[in-house]
Design an enzyme around this catalytic site. Structure first.
Site, PDB file in Angstrom:
ATOM      1  N   LYS A 117      86.383  -2.443  63.153  1.00  0.00           N
ATOM      2  CA  LYS A 117      86.271  -2.895  64.670  1.00  0.00           C
ATOM      3  C   LYS A 117      86.173  -4.084  64.545  1.00  0.00           C
ATOM      4  CE  LYS A 117      81.452  -5.348  64.320  1.00  0.00           C
ATOM      5  NZ  LYS A 117      81.956  -6.556  64.890  1.00  0.00           N
ATOM      6  N   ASN A 118      86.849  -5.025  63.699  1.00  0.00           N
ATOM      7  CA  ASN A 118      87.034  -6.513  64.202  1.00  0.00           C
ATOM      8  C   ASN A 118      88.688  -6.533  64.255  1.00  0.00           C
ATOM      9  OD1 ASN A 118      84.946  -7.066  64.232  1.00  0.00           O
ATOM     10  ND2 ASN A 118      84.833  -8.072  62.287  1.00  0.00           N
TER      11      ASN A 118
ATOM     12  N   ARG B 201      80.041 -10.943  72.010  1.00  0.00           N
ATOM     13  CA  ARG B 201      81.385 -11.383  72.076  1.00  0.00           C
ATOM     14  C   ARG B 201      81.810 -12.204  71.631  1.00  0.00           C
ATOM     15  NH1 ARG B 201      82.824 -15.787  69.175  1.00  0.00           N
ATOM     16  NH2 ARG B 201      82.212 -17.800  69.536  1.00  0.00           N
TER      17      ARG B 201
ATOM     18  N   CYS C 201      73.515 -16.221  69.841  1.00  0.00           N
ATOM     19  CA  CYS C 201      74.435 -14.931  68.580  1.00  0.00           C
ATOM     20  C   CYS C 201      73.217 -15.638  68.163  1.00  0.00           C
ATOM     21  CB  CYS C 201      75.491 -14.719  68.460  1.00  0.00           C
ATOM     22  SG  CYS C 201      75.817 -13.953  67.014  1.00  0.00           S
TER      23      CYS C 201
ATOM     24  N   ARG D 158      77.533 -20.187  67.647  1.00  0.00           N
ATOM     25  CA  ARG D 158      78.618 -19.473  67.701  1.00  0.00           C
ATOM     26  C   ARG D 158      80.263 -19.867  69.299  1.00  0.00           C
ATOM     27  NH1 ARG D 158      78.846 -13.165  66.515  1.00  0.00           N
ATOM     28  NH2 ARG D 158      81.339 -13.655  66.010  1.00  0.00           N
ATOM     29  N   PRO D 159      80.400 -21.559  68.756  1.00  0.00           N
ATOM     30  CA  PRO D 159      81.321 -22.253  69.779  1.00  0.00           C
ATOM     31  C   PRO D 159      82.422 -21.383  69.734  1.00  0.00           C
ATOM     32  CG  PRO D 159      80.992 -23.564  67.958  1.00  0.00           C
ATOM     33  CD  PRO D 159      80.362 -21.917  67.568  1.00  0.00           C
TER      34      PRO D 159
ATOM     35  N   ASP E 183      85.032 -23.402  71.254  1.00  0.00           N
ATOM     36  CA  ASP E 183      86.008 -25.177  71.543  1.00  0.00           C
ATOM     37  C   ASP E 183      87.283 -24.730  71.169  1.00  0.00           C
ATOM     38  OD1 ASP E 183      84.271 -25.070  68.781  1.00  0.00           O
ATOM     39  OD2 ASP E 183      85.074 -26.912  68.087  1.00  0.00           O
ATOM     40  N   LEU E 184      87.086 -24.062  69.954  1.00  0.00           N
ATOM     41  CA  LEU E 184      88.767 -23.765  68.911  1.00  0.00           C
ATOM     42  C   LEU E 184      89.774 -23.341  69.560  1.00  0.00           C
ATOM     43  CD1 LEU E 184      87.565 -23.771  65.696  1.00  0.00           C
ATOM     44  CD2 LEU E 184      88.928 -25.753  66.543  1.00  0.00           C
TER      45      LEU E 184
ATOM     46  N   ASP F 210      80.736 -11.260  56.260  1.00  0.00           N
ATOM     47  CA  ASP F 210      79.940 -10.258  57.143  1.00  0.00           C
ATOM     48  C   ASP F 210      79.399  -8.791  55.481  1.00  0.00           C
ATOM     49  OD1 ASP F 210      80.580 -10.689  59.510  1.00  0.00           O
ATOM     50  OD2 ASP F 210      82.701  -9.783  59.629  1.00  0.00           O
TER      51      ASP F 210
ATOM     52  N   ARG G 146      76.266  -0.914  66.784  1.00  0.00           N
ATOM     53  CA  ARG G 146      77.679  -1.667  67.892  1.00  0.00           C
ATOM     54  C   ARG G 146      78.280  -1.709  66.158  1.00  0.00           C
ATOM     55  NH1 ARG G 146      76.170  -7.610  66.952  1.00  0.00           N
ATOM     56  NH2 ARG G 146      78.663  -7.242  67.423  1.00  0.00           N
TER      57      ARG G 146
HETATM   58  N1  EPU Z   1      84.178 -21.621  65.638  1.00  0.00           N
HETATM   59  C1  EPU Z   1      83.878 -23.275  65.799  1.00  0.00           C
HETATM   60  N2  EPU Z   1      84.599 -23.495  67.146  1.00  0.00           N
HETATM   61  C2  EPU Z   1      85.064 -21.971  67.569  1.00  0.00           C
HETATM   62  C3  EPU Z   1      85.158 -20.421  66.970  1.00  0.00           C
HETATM   63  C4  EPU Z   1      84.324 -20.406  65.590  1.00  0.00           C
HETATM   64  O1  EPU Z   1      83.597 -23.777  65.424  1.00  0.00           O
HETATM   65  O2  EPU Z   1      84.975 -22.076  69.154  1.00  0.00           O
HETATM   66  C5  EPU Z   1      83.046 -21.175  63.393  1.00  0.00           C
HETATM   67  C6  EPU Z   1      81.663 -20.668  63.865  1.00  0.00           C
HETATM   68  O3  EPU Z   1      80.813 -21.013  64.473  1.00  0.00           O
HETATM   69  C7  EPU Z   1      81.798 -20.227  62.843  1.00  0.00           C
HETATM   70  C8  EPU Z   1      83.709 -20.176  62.385  1.00  0.00           C
HETATM   71  O4  EPU Z   1      84.270 -21.381  63.548  1.00  0.00           O
HETATM   72  O5  EPU Z   1      81.880 -20.833  61.888  1.00  0.00           O
HETATM   73  C9  EPU Z   1      83.834 -18.657  61.817  1.00  0.00           C
HETATM   74  O6  EPU Z   1      84.120 -18.096  63.279  1.00  0.00           O
HETATM   75  P1  EPU Z   1      84.820 -17.097  64.265  1.00  0.00           P
HETATM   76  O7  EPU Z   1      85.479 -17.979  65.303  1.00  0.00           O
HETATM   77  O8  EPU Z   1      86.557 -17.304  62.383  1.00  0.00           O
HETATM   78  O9  EPU Z   1      83.809 -16.004  63.753  1.00  0.00           O
HETATM   79  P2  EPU Z   1      84.140 -14.831  65.306  1.00  0.00           P
HETATM   80  O10 EPU Z   1      86.097 -14.388  64.925  1.00  0.00           O
HETATM   81  O11 EPU Z   1      84.393 -14.467  66.795  1.00  0.00           O
HETATM   82  C10 EPU Z   1      84.751 -13.119  63.853  1.00  0.00           C
HETATM   83  C11 EPU Z   1      84.177 -11.346  63.046  1.00  0.00           C
HETATM   84  C12 EPU Z   1      82.608 -11.819  63.090  1.00  0.00           C
HETATM   85  C13 EPU Z   1      82.964 -12.342  61.814  1.00  0.00           C
HETATM   86  C14 EPU Z   1      83.715 -13.832  61.614  1.00  0.00           C
HETATM   87  C15 EPU Z   1      84.394 -14.848  60.397  1.00  0.00           C
HETATM   88  C16 EPU Z   1      84.722 -10.283  65.676  1.00  0.00           C
HETATM   89  C17 EPU Z   1      84.916  -9.533  66.151  1.00  0.00           C
HETATM   90  N3  EPU Z   1      83.963 -10.576  64.747  1.00  0.00           N
HETATM   91  O12 EPU Z   1      84.198 -13.788  64.650  1.00  0.00           O
HETATM   92  O13 EPU Z   1      82.586 -10.249  62.542  1.00  0.00           O
HETATM   93  O14 EPU Z   1      81.360 -12.969  61.175  1.00  0.00           O
HETATM   94  O15 EPU Z   1      84.750 -13.641  63.011  1.00  0.00           O
HETATM   95  O16 EPU Z   1      84.980 -13.702  59.703  1.00  0.00           O
HETATM   96  O17 EPU Z   1      86.244  -9.808  64.948  1.00  0.00           O
HETATM   97  C18 EPU Z   1      81.014  -8.664  62.278  1.00  0.00           C
HETATM   98  O18 EPU Z   1      81.810  -7.731  62.403  1.00  0.00           O
HETATM   99  O19 EPU Z   1      79.204  -8.499  61.768  1.00  0.00           O
HETATM  100  C19 EPU Z   1      80.839 -10.447  62.439  1.00  0.00           C
HETATM  101  C20 EPU Z   1      80.097 -11.049  63.055  1.00  0.00           C
END
Ligand code: EPU
Length: 421
Positions: free
Chosen positions: A22-23, A91, A115, A120-121, A123-124, A308, A400
């Site tokens: 999925k991811n 998201r 979420c 889940r910001p 900003d990056l 996860d 999902r």
């Molecule tokens: N974060 C920031 N700023 C940003 C982005 C992220 O502070 O701009 C923080 C987040 O709040 C968190 C950390 O960085 O504390 C890691 O978040 P990340 O951005 O890596 O998460 P994501 O890319 O939004 C993906 C997966 C998630 C998985 C995370 C971590 C997808 C669609 N989602 O999310 O999957 O938990 O990486 O491995 O790829 C799931 O499948 O159940 C799921 C939530």
């Protein structure tokens, strides 16, 4: 609304075929917006999240067909606006931002909402786009990004306080492939899904090097073409079935797995006393261990223990003799499964972002409420070994991210029933 009745006590035996990730699928589908040409993505799991992405692509103007696990896209003309109604449902829809700005030099995407697994910001993601020369404005719940002169390669850092961002790294890669000059992404996420996206972008004609390491170097190109790609196996679905096998398995084989993506989970299960064996042909075998013991884990960005998989492992530890200590560092509030597991008789005490789990002999079935995707998977897994029939409500969460979960569980001897409420 549907719920799943999980009749506990069956021993699991048989083979499960793991679906495509999925991811990986979600950003790869978004990346098809980078070209006018036809793209064929194979092994896309049939899930509500991938269906949302199909709808988002179609709303943006792409022709999208979906059949037998393939998604075929053709995005001749694309609009730069992704409306709130679609974006709010998932998201991961934020990953259309990079391709839209890369191709159209502008994007207007609603900010994904909050979420349940925590703050889940993005900003990056936004900081990365700014580094590439875009002007970013957040107003009225929308992110508006402009790069009238086109994006310019730059050095971008994707590391935040909880580790590198996975979708953020993907977003910046997708924006940078059509930028002028060289982009260097430092502190890049090294998850296999990032490497899979890079492989797809390179198949489209992009020049991305170093995906899977902390430094990704991208030489911008003028345009990208169509490509075909097979999505990698879903390491979290595979991990969830491994945990089910550890909890209630006599003889469970998983096929279409990439065990090198699951190193920390496999180590954890082995150290806890469950025999996990790699078989030829991308297969893994597991059965419940005879002499099992509590174990500790700390989640972290890949290759550390996957956040996860944390909820499902809490369910396993709930009936593992001894004390297990599970600490979450990626999403520190991701413990909604704990009160539900405790309602089933688990003995789990929280201290900040650490769960201290004292293994009990058996869980007892209860009506429980799924609150997010992986928490629901944990409750289903817990129900497999519980006494009685566990009723997992709000099943849409599990749909999902798990393709045909009830059918797959059936095939290995679990007694589960999907019923409408
Ligand atoms: N974060 C920031 N700023 C940003 C982005 C992220 O502070 O701009 C923080 C987040 O709040 C968190 C950390 O960085 O504390 C890691 O978040 P990340 O951005 O890596 O998460 P994501 O890319 O939004 C993906 C997966 C998630 C998985 C995370 C971590 C997808 C669609 N989602 O999310 O999957 O938990 O990486 O491995 O790829 C799931 O499948 O159940 C799921 C939530």
């Amino acid at each position: 609304m549907e719920k799943l009745l999980v009749h506990g006590g069956s021993r699991l035996k048989g083979t499960v075929t793991i679906s495509g990730s999925k991811n990986s699928s979600l950003p790869i589908m978004a990346a098809t917006l980078l070209t006018r040409e036809k793209c064929v993505i194979r092994k896309v799991p049939d899930l509500s999240d991938t269906n949302y992405m199909v709808r988002i692509l179609a709303t943006l103007g792409a022709d999208v067909e979906r059949a037998s696990g393939n998604v075929i896209t053709s995005a001749e003309n694309v609009s730069h606006q992704a409306p709130y109604d679609l974006v709010r449902k998932m998201r991961a829809s934020v990953c259309v931002l990079g391709p839209l700005v890369g191709r159209l030099r502008q994007a207007l995407v609603s900010l994904p909402g909050g979420c349940v697994i925590g703050d889940r910001p993005i900003d990056l993601h936004l900081r990365g786009l700014e580094a590439l020369g875009a002007r970013v404005e957040v107003k009225g719940g929308d992110v508006s990004v402009h790069a009238a002169e086109g994006l310019r390669g730059a050095e971008v850092n994707m590391r935040g306080k909880h580790g590198s961002t996975v979708l953020g790294t993907g977003n910046i890669m997708m924006a940078a492939v059509l930028a002028k000059g060289q982009t260097i992404i430092e502190g890049a996420a090294v998850e296999p899904e990032v490497s899979d996206l890079a492989a797809f972008l390179n198949a489209m004609g992009a020049k991305v090097q170093g995906a899977g390491t902390r430094t990704i170097v991208i030489e911008g190109v003028d345009e990208l073409g169509g490509a075909e790609h097979v999505v990698i196996p879903d390491r979290i679905e595979a991990g969830t079935f491994l945990v089910a096998g550890a909890l209630a398995g006599d003889d469970v084989t998983l096929e279409n797995v990439c065990s090198s993506h699951m190193g920390e989970l496999i180590n954890f299960l082995r150290q806890s006393g469950h025999p996990v064996n790699e078989l030829p042909g991308d297969r893994l075998h597991i059965s419940s261990g005879q002499d099992v013991r509590g174990n500790d884990l700390v989640t972290g960005p890949y290759p550390e223990f996957a956040t996860d998989m944390q909820a499902q492992v809490c369910a396993l530890c709930a009936t593992t003799p001894g004390i297990s200590v599970v600490t979450e560092t990626v999403f520190p509030q991701r413990f909604m499964h704990v009160p539900e597991l405790n309602r089933m008789g688990a003995n789990i005490r929280m201290e900040d972002s650490t769960a201290i789990i004292r293994g009990v002999e058996r869980l007892s079935a209860a009506p429980v409420m799924a609150s997010d995707l992986r928490a629901s998977a944990a409750l289903v897994v817990a129900g497999l070994a519980a006494e009685g029939t566990t009723e997992v409500n709000r099943l849409y969460h599990i749909d999902r991210g798990y393709e045909n979960i009830d059918d797959k569980l059936h095939r290995i001897g679990a007694r589960v029933e999907r019923v409408s409420q």
